[in-house]
Design a protein around this motif. Structure first.
Motif, PDB file in Angstrom:
ATOM      1  N   GLY A  62       0.822  -1.209   0.000  1.00  0.00           N
ATOM      2  CA  GLY A  62       0.000   0.000   0.000  1.00  0.00           C
ATOM      3  C   GLY A  62       0.852   1.253   0.000  1.00  0.00           C
ATOM      4  N   HIS A  63       1.944   1.211   0.758  1.00  0.00           N
ATOM      5  CA  HIS A  63       2.837   2.369   0.827  1.00  0.00           C
ATOM      6  C   HIS A  63       3.514   2.610  -0.519  1.00  0.00           C
ATOM      7  CE1 HIS A  63       5.364   5.397   2.565  1.00  0.00           C
ATOM      8  NE2 HIS A  63       6.457   4.732   2.250  1.00  0.00           N
ATOM      9  N   VAL A  64       3.982   1.540  -1.171  1.00  0.00           N
ATOM     10  CA  VAL A  64       4.611   1.666  -2.489  1.00  0.00           C
ATOM     11  C   VAL A  64       3.611   2.253  -3.485  1.00  0.00           C
ATOM     12  CG1 VAL A  64       5.446   0.323  -4.476  1.00  0.00           C
ATOM     13  CG2 VAL A  64       6.351  -0.126  -2.203  1.00  0.00           C
ATOM     14  N   GLN A  70       1.758   9.457  -5.540  1.00  0.00           N
ATOM     15  CA  GLN A  70       2.167  10.825  -5.199  1.00  0.00           C
ATOM     16  C   GLN A  70       3.146  11.365  -6.233  1.00  0.00           C
ATOM     17  OE1 GLN A  70       3.673  10.362  -1.208  1.00  0.00           O
ATOM     18  NE2 GLN A  70       1.624  10.298  -0.302  1.00  0.00           N
ATOM     19  N   ARG A  71       4.084  10.520  -6.667  1.00  0.00           N
ATOM     20  CA  ARG A  71       5.024  10.944  -7.711  1.00  0.00           C
ATOM     21  C   ARG A  71       4.282  11.227  -9.017  1.00  0.00           C
ATOM     22  NH1 ARG A  71       8.331   6.322  -6.097  1.00  0.00           N
ATOM     23  NH2 ARG A  71       7.748   5.389  -8.095  1.00  0.00           N
ATOM     24  N   VAL A  72       3.329  10.345  -9.358  1.00  0.00           N
ATOM     25  CA  VAL A  72       2.549  10.518 -10.585  1.00  0.00           C
ATOM     26  C   VAL A  72       1.780  11.838 -10.531  1.00  0.00           C
ATOM     27  CG1 VAL A  72       0.534   9.651 -11.844  1.00  0.00           C
ATOM     28  CG2 VAL A  72       2.372   8.078 -11.205  1.00  0.00           C
ATOM     29  N   LYS A  74       2.454  14.501  -8.979  1.00  0.00           N
ATOM     30  CA  LYS A  74       3.387  15.634  -9.096  1.00  0.00           C
ATOM     31  C   LYS A  74       3.813  15.847 -10.551  1.00  0.00           C
ATOM     32  CE  LYS A  74       7.533  17.358  -6.822  1.00  0.00           C
ATOM     33  NZ  LYS A  74       8.548  17.077  -5.803  1.00  0.00           N
ATOM     34  N   VAL A  75       4.163  14.762 -11.256  1.00  0.00           N
ATOM     35  CA  VAL A  75       4.682  14.922 -12.621  1.00  0.00           C
ATOM     36  C   VAL A  75       3.598  15.112 -13.668  1.00  0.00           C
ATOM     37  CG1 VAL A  75       6.817  13.657 -12.115  1.00  0.00           C
ATOM     38  CG2 VAL A  75       4.862  12.436 -13.103  1.00  0.00           C
ATOM     39  N   THR A  76       2.351  14.757 -13.349  1.00  0.00           N
ATOM     40  CA  THR A  76       1.261  14.938 -14.322  1.00  0.00           C
ATOM     41  C   THR A  76       0.476  16.219 -14.087  1.00  0.00           C
ATOM     42  OG1 THR A  76      -0.265  13.592 -13.000  1.00  0.00           O
ATOM     43  CG2 THR A  76       0.979  12.456 -14.759  1.00  0.00           C
ATOM     44  N   GLU A  77       0.796  16.923 -13.019  1.00  0.00           N
ATOM     45  CA  GLU A  77       0.055  18.150 -12.701  1.00  0.00           C
ATOM     46  C   GLU A  77       0.119  19.119 -13.883  1.00  0.00           C
ATOM     47  OE1 GLU A  77      -0.269  21.545  -9.205  1.00  0.00           O
ATOM     48  OE2 GLU A  77       1.298  20.029  -9.112  1.00  0.00           O
ATOM     49  N   GLY A  78      -1.056  19.554 -14.325  1.00  0.00           N
ATOM     50  CA  GLY A  78      -1.131  20.496 -15.437  1.00  0.00           C
ATOM     51  C   GLY A  78      -0.993  19.847 -16.806  1.00  0.00           C
ATOM     52  N   LYS A  79      -0.841  18.540 -16.877  1.00  0.00           N
ATOM     53  CA  LYS A  79      -0.687  17.842 -18.156  1.00  0.00           C
ATOM     54  C   LYS A  79      -1.941  17.022 -18.454  1.00  0.00           C
ATOM     55  CE  LYS A  79       4.295  17.349 -17.757  1.00  0.00           C
ATOM     56  NZ  LYS A  79       5.346  16.525 -17.218  1.00  0.00           N
ATOM     57  N   THR A  80      -2.173  16.819 -19.734  1.00  0.00           N
ATOM     58  CA  THR A  80      -3.262  15.944 -20.177  1.00  0.00           C
ATOM     59  C   THR A  80      -2.750  15.117 -21.345  1.00  0.00           C
ATOM     60  OG1 THR A  80      -4.090  17.607 -21.735  1.00  0.00           O
ATOM     61  CG2 THR A  80      -5.076  17.608 -19.522  1.00  0.00           C
TER      62      THR A  80
END
Length: 196
Positions: A62-64, A70-72, A74-80
């Motif tokens: 669950g932690h992984v 959380q990483r996803v 961050k890197v997809t913020e503002g992208k489509t």
């Protein structure tokens, strides 16, 4: 005055210790005693947090999954569309030591899930969440004209997820940490096929 213990922080310390042990010794070497030693705790100190190795493995999975999400985010913020899909995949692929170690946690969890309905359900829910995100990115990319493949988005999403999970298995089983399996090139090749 008694020391105040942050239980959530202690659980994460134990999960991190579990990762390090599994990376070095494999799942069989990840005994509760070894994990406690790695984390700097007495063996009995694990019981209140994780009564069994199975409960620890479940929490670690669950932690992984949450950490990857959380990483996803961050890197997809503002992208489509295709840029978001590419960013998503690059975070899931085992492209560095941290993500290879995460794969080494996930694989033993999958093995347990084969005969444990609760773990199987956790895995199924996690993968449904990822499939939904992939389908959304594909639909956005198709609407933008970046995906023109004749194959439907549900099938494409399943293919891509299988590729990502297969890459985790391959990375976890590698004996040569310096070997480049070409995962980024494989991803780019797959994304290029979508435009066809």
């Amino acid at each position: 005055m008694p020391k105040i213990v942050d239980h959530d922080e202690r659980r994460l310390e134990l999960v991190d210790a579990t990762w390090r042990i599994i990376a070095r010794l494999g799942i069989e070497g990840a005994t509760m005693r070894e994990i406690a030693l790695e984390a700097g705790f007495a063996n009995g100190a694990l019981k209140p947090y994780f009564p069994t190795k199975d409960t620890l493995l479940e929490f670690a999975f669950g932690h992984v999954f949450n950490r990857t999400n959380q990483r996803v985010a961050k890197v997809t913020e503002g992208k489509t569309g295709l840029p978001a899909l590419r960013a998503f995949c690059l975070e899931v692929l085992p492209l560095d030591e941290e993500r290879v170690n995460e794969a080494r946690i996930v694989i033993p969890f999958w093995q347990k899930a084969v005969n444990d309905p609760q773990k199987a359900e956790i895995h199924q829910q996690s993968m449904e969440e990822w499939l939904a995100a992939i389908r959304q990115y594909l639909a956005e990319a198709r609407e933008a004209g970046d995906v023109r493949a004749a194959v439907d988005d549900a099938t494409l999403a399943s293919q891509l997820l299988n590729m990502l999970l297969g890459a985790q298995i391959g990375a976890a089983l590698t004996t040569r940490p310096d070997a480049d399996p070409g995962l980024t090139d494989q991803l780019e090749g797959y994304l290029a096929l979508l435009a066809g």
